[in-house]
Motif scaffolding. Structure first.
Motif, PDB file in Angstrom:
ATOM      1  N   GLY A   2      -3.205  -5.875  -0.369  1.00 52.23           N
ATOM      2  CA  GLY A   2      -3.116  -4.423  -0.169  1.00 52.23           C
ATOM      3  C   GLY A   2      -3.563  -3.650  -1.397  1.00 52.23           C
ATOM      4  N   GLY A   3      -3.741  -2.333  -1.212  1.00 49.00           N
ATOM      5  CA  GLY A   3      -4.319  -1.471  -2.236  1.00 49.00           C
ATOM      6  C   GLY A   3      -3.596  -1.512  -3.572  1.00 49.00           C
ATOM      7  N   VAL A   4      -2.276  -1.427  -3.572  1.00 41.35           N
ATOM      8  CA  VAL A   4      -1.543  -1.393  -4.843  1.00 41.35           C
ATOM      9  C   VAL A   4      -1.661  -2.740  -5.556  1.00 41.35           C
ATOM     10  CG1 VAL A   4       0.722  -1.093  -5.917  1.00 41.35           C
ATOM     11  CG2 VAL A   4       0.044   0.408  -4.034  1.00 41.35           C
ATOM     12  N   GLY A  23       0.850  -1.185   0.000  1.00 42.21           N
ATOM     13  CA  GLY A  23       0.000   0.000   0.000  1.00 42.21           C
ATOM     14  C   GLY A  23       0.879   1.225   0.000  1.00 42.21           C
ATOM     15  N   THR A  24       0.604   2.142   0.951  1.00 41.00           N
ATOM     16  CA  THR A  24       1.418   3.328   1.134  1.00 41.00           C
ATOM     17  C   THR A  24       2.890   2.928   1.268  1.00 41.00           C
ATOM     18  OG1 THR A  24      -0.446   4.211   2.348  1.00 41.00           O
ATOM     19  CG2 THR A  24       1.624   5.381   2.574  1.00 41.00           C
ATOM     20  N   SER A  25       3.108   1.950   2.155  1.00 44.91           N
ATOM     21  CA  SER A  25       4.440   1.345   2.327  1.00 44.91           C
ATOM     22  C   SER A  25       4.291  -0.133   1.977  1.00 44.91           C
ATOM     23  CB  SER A  25       4.868   1.501   3.789  1.00 44.91           C
ATOM     24  OG  SER A  25       3.932   0.855   4.630  1.00 44.91           O
ATOM     25  N   PHE A  83       6.103   3.025  -0.725  1.00 41.86           N
ATOM     26  CA  PHE A  83       5.880   2.257  -1.972  1.00 41.86           C
ATOM     27  C   PHE A  83       4.844   3.039  -2.779  1.00 41.86           C
ATOM     28  CE2 PHE A  83       4.677  -1.023  -4.890  1.00 41.86           C
ATOM     29  CZ  PHE A  83       5.849  -1.732  -5.091  1.00 41.86           C
ATOM     30  N   GLY A  84       3.548   2.836  -2.515  1.00 39.78           N
ATOM     31  CA  GLY A  84       2.523   3.654  -3.182  1.00 39.78           C
ATOM     32  C   GLY A  84       2.717   5.137  -2.879  1.00 39.78           C
ATOM     33  N   ASP A  85       3.336   5.437  -1.758  1.00 40.39           N
ATOM     34  CA  ASP A  85       3.599   6.825  -1.377  1.00 40.39           C
ATOM     35  C   ASP A  85       4.540   7.523  -2.364  1.00 40.39           C
ATOM     36  OD1 ASP A  85       2.426   8.281   0.562  1.00 40.39           O
ATOM     37  OD2 ASP A  85       3.960   7.971   2.097  1.00 40.39           O
TER      38      ASP A  85
END
Ligand code: ADP
Ligand code: 5RP
Length: 555
Positions: free
Chosen positions: A454-456, A294-296, A338-340
């Motif tokens: 996760g989101g990604v 996701g974000t990370s 990551f996604g961040d």
């Protein structure tokens, strides 16, 4: 057989979700997400100083709202068939508590004090303290960092405690003990939060607090006192023993049973971190690498302790017996952004649009930008002369934690348009992932399959295909878009004795997989060359811009 239901509660960075699951079939009977209200307003945080705090009231309100919201979607009769609740949270997210286990921010005088609140995993205010812990540990007779990759991080328990005690005398005076979010919220449900009596999570203790049987628990009193006299006596007021998530912490309190409309005999399981319960939900098996993307990213690897337990794996976020599945070694790694990284690029492009053309245009652009760039980037050839980026935009979590490192993009020319830069950023996040995979393989831990949640993982075929090409490994995507909450529900089912072990719970309640990405040989060959450039660029950045030498390399 009568139906039996369990509830998995997953506390993420921005929101908490509850999942009501049939423990025998895995059927989802209800789900509800609650966004933390104070957090959403940016209260108690200072991103410029990397200070991220969450108020305990956000968690308490979220507990009630998410569970009652999930129950409201099921027939009323289901409430009487709920047998257990287990909770996962982010971590290390500790809080200072008084003698009764009440977070200081719930006490008069501390209501608005960020130092009396939960210190969120991504808070980096304790960078200096992490360095001190590393330096002392590496000089000490026993290296207490040896089971956490030999690099203690500012994202973790002791660094955060030490920093808080140093900067806030009132908190130092009032703090009797400290608790991880996953321990406190599970204890709240049982009605007993008294430190010293609650069952602390093996996962949280082993990965973030340097707890190990070899040390007879936490690092020694002498070590902690040498670190700072302010820590004297705290070890005694924390815990000696820890518990795995197949165990019950206790039974629901009358107060919470009434509040949630549940029976009085609901079992409350021992808590753990989101990624670890997510790995359970993603049906992890030995030598499966589960990536929560996701974000990370949080990366989980599982192995029989008797096969891998003798290895001390450098530069990861810990190897802990039972942190994912009892009697197995759970290993954690991950990327701080990551996604961040994609979100950063999105902001770079949309913010001037916001200033010049207003919110409506900027919001419309932001909504479509990443999928648009991904579509364009997917059409580009992969060549050895492409721009190369490094993914350390939020520092490096693993391998070899160093949160002072920064990101970079190189090889730009006048033809480097937005899709080309986006492609380089996606590749950089994939190269960061390869560095982690290579570290595990290099240290003698095989990886037999890769599963992503996760989101990604769910949203971006382009990112996942790039990752498969870079890793040269197939990647399976778990069907559930709530794998962490589903894993918590599986843990609850085992803690209540509905299933004898995690594997049986996974088989009965697992949601399977809905996509798979296969590496493309021709592209993979080029990526191996680009990866070498990524490594060279990383070494250059580390030498040129790092404010300190990564400790694992220095010893
Ligand atoms: N279509 C997309 N492709 C790639 N990344 C995306 C896409 N949509 C959102 N993201 C990224 O996903 C991340 C959020 O992931 P998510 O799993 O939903 O949240 P969290 O990590 O907070 O649990 C953000 O960093 C965002 O940049
Ligand atoms: O490091 C962790 C677990 O060990 C964090 O809990 C995790 O990275 C938080 O992720 P998210 O924002 O996706 O819940």
């Amino acid at each position: 057989m009568t139906n039996q239901y369990v509830i998995g509660v997953d506390y993420g960075t921005d929101s908490v979700r509850a999942l009501l699951v049939n423990a025998h079939t895995g059927e989802i009977a209800g789900t509800h997400v609650y966004e933390y209200t104070r957090w959403k307003q940016g209260l108690y945080c200072n991103p410029n100083q990397s200070q991220f705090r969450q108020h305990p009231l956000d968690y308490l309100e979220g507990l009630e709202q998410s569970i009652t919201g999930a129950l409201a979607q099921a027939p009323v009769a289901v409430r009487q068939q709920v047998k257990a609740i287990s909770v996962d949270t982010t971590g290390s997210t500790p809080v200072a508590v008084d003698e009764r286990g009440t977070p200081l921010a719930l006490l008069p005088g501390f209501e608005d004090n960020p130092n009396g609140m939960f210190i969120l995993w991504k808070d980096h205010t304790a960078n200096a303290e992490a360095e001190e812990i590393n330096a002392l540990a590496h000089r000490w007779d026993t290296d207490f960092t040896k089971y956490v990759g030999r690099v203690y991080s500012s994202e973790w328990f002791w660094a955060k405690i030490l920093h808080t005690l140093r900067v806030d005398a009132a908190v130092q005076e009032k703090a009797y003990s400290w608790m991880e979010h996953c321990d406190w919220i599970s204890a709240v449900l049982t009605g007993n939060t008294t430190p010293g009596t609650i069952k602390r999570s093996r996962c949280a203790a082993g990965h973030k607090a340097m707890w190990h049987e070899e040390f007879e628990g936490l690092p020694s009193e002498e070590f902690l006192k040498a670190l700072d006299p302010r820590l004297a006596g705290l070890r005694e007021r924390l815990y000696r023993n820890t518990f795995t998530s197949d165990e019950a912490m206790g039974t629901i309190s009358t107060e919470w049973a009434e509040k949630l409309g549940l029976p009085a005999d609901v079992t409350i399981g021992v808590g753990a971190f989101d990624a670890h319960m997510g790995a359970v939900g993603a049906e992890i098996t030995p030598y499966t690498f589960v990536r929560v993307m996701g974000t990370s990213t949080c990366d989980m690897l599982l192995a029989p302790t008797e096969e891998i337990g003798h290895l001390l794996i450098r530069g990861i976020c810990g190897q802990v017996d039972g942190s994912i599945i009892p009697d197995m070694l759970g290993m954690e790694a991950g990327q701080s952004a990551f996604g961040d990284v994609y979100a950063w690029f999105q902001r770079v492009i949309t913010e001037p649009v916001r200033d010049l053309l207003g919110n409506e245009a900027a919001n419309e652009l932001a909504k479509n930008l990443i999928p648009h760039l991904a579509e364009k980037a997917a059409q580009l050839p992969v060549t050895e002369n492409d721009p190369v980026a490094v993914d350390w935009f939020n520092g490096r979590r693993t391998p070899d934690a160093n949160h002072t490192l920064k990101g970079a993009i190189t090889g730009l020319n006048l033809g480097s348009d937005a899709p080309r830069i986006f492609k380089a950023l996606v590749e950089a996040t994939a190269f960061g992932s390869k560095a982690i995979v290579d570290r595990f393989l290099g240290e003698g831990v095989p990886i037999k399959q890769v599963i992503a949640i996760g989101g990604v993982a769910k949203k971006s075929a382009f990112v996942m295909q790039t990752l498969a090409d870079v890793l040269q490994m197939p990647i399976k995507i778990a069907s559930s878009d709530q794998a962490c909450a589903l894993g918590a529900a599986m843990c609850a089912a085992v803690a209540a004795g509905i299933h004898p072990d995690m594997a049986t719970a996974q088989a009965a309640m697992g949601s399977g997989f809905d996509a798979s990405y296969e590496p493309r040989t021709d592209v993979s060959v080029v990526y191996q060359k680009l990866y070498q450039k990524y490594q060279q660029l990383g070494s250059f950045i580390e030498a040129a811009t790092s404010q300190h030498t990564p400790v694992a390399e220095a010893v």
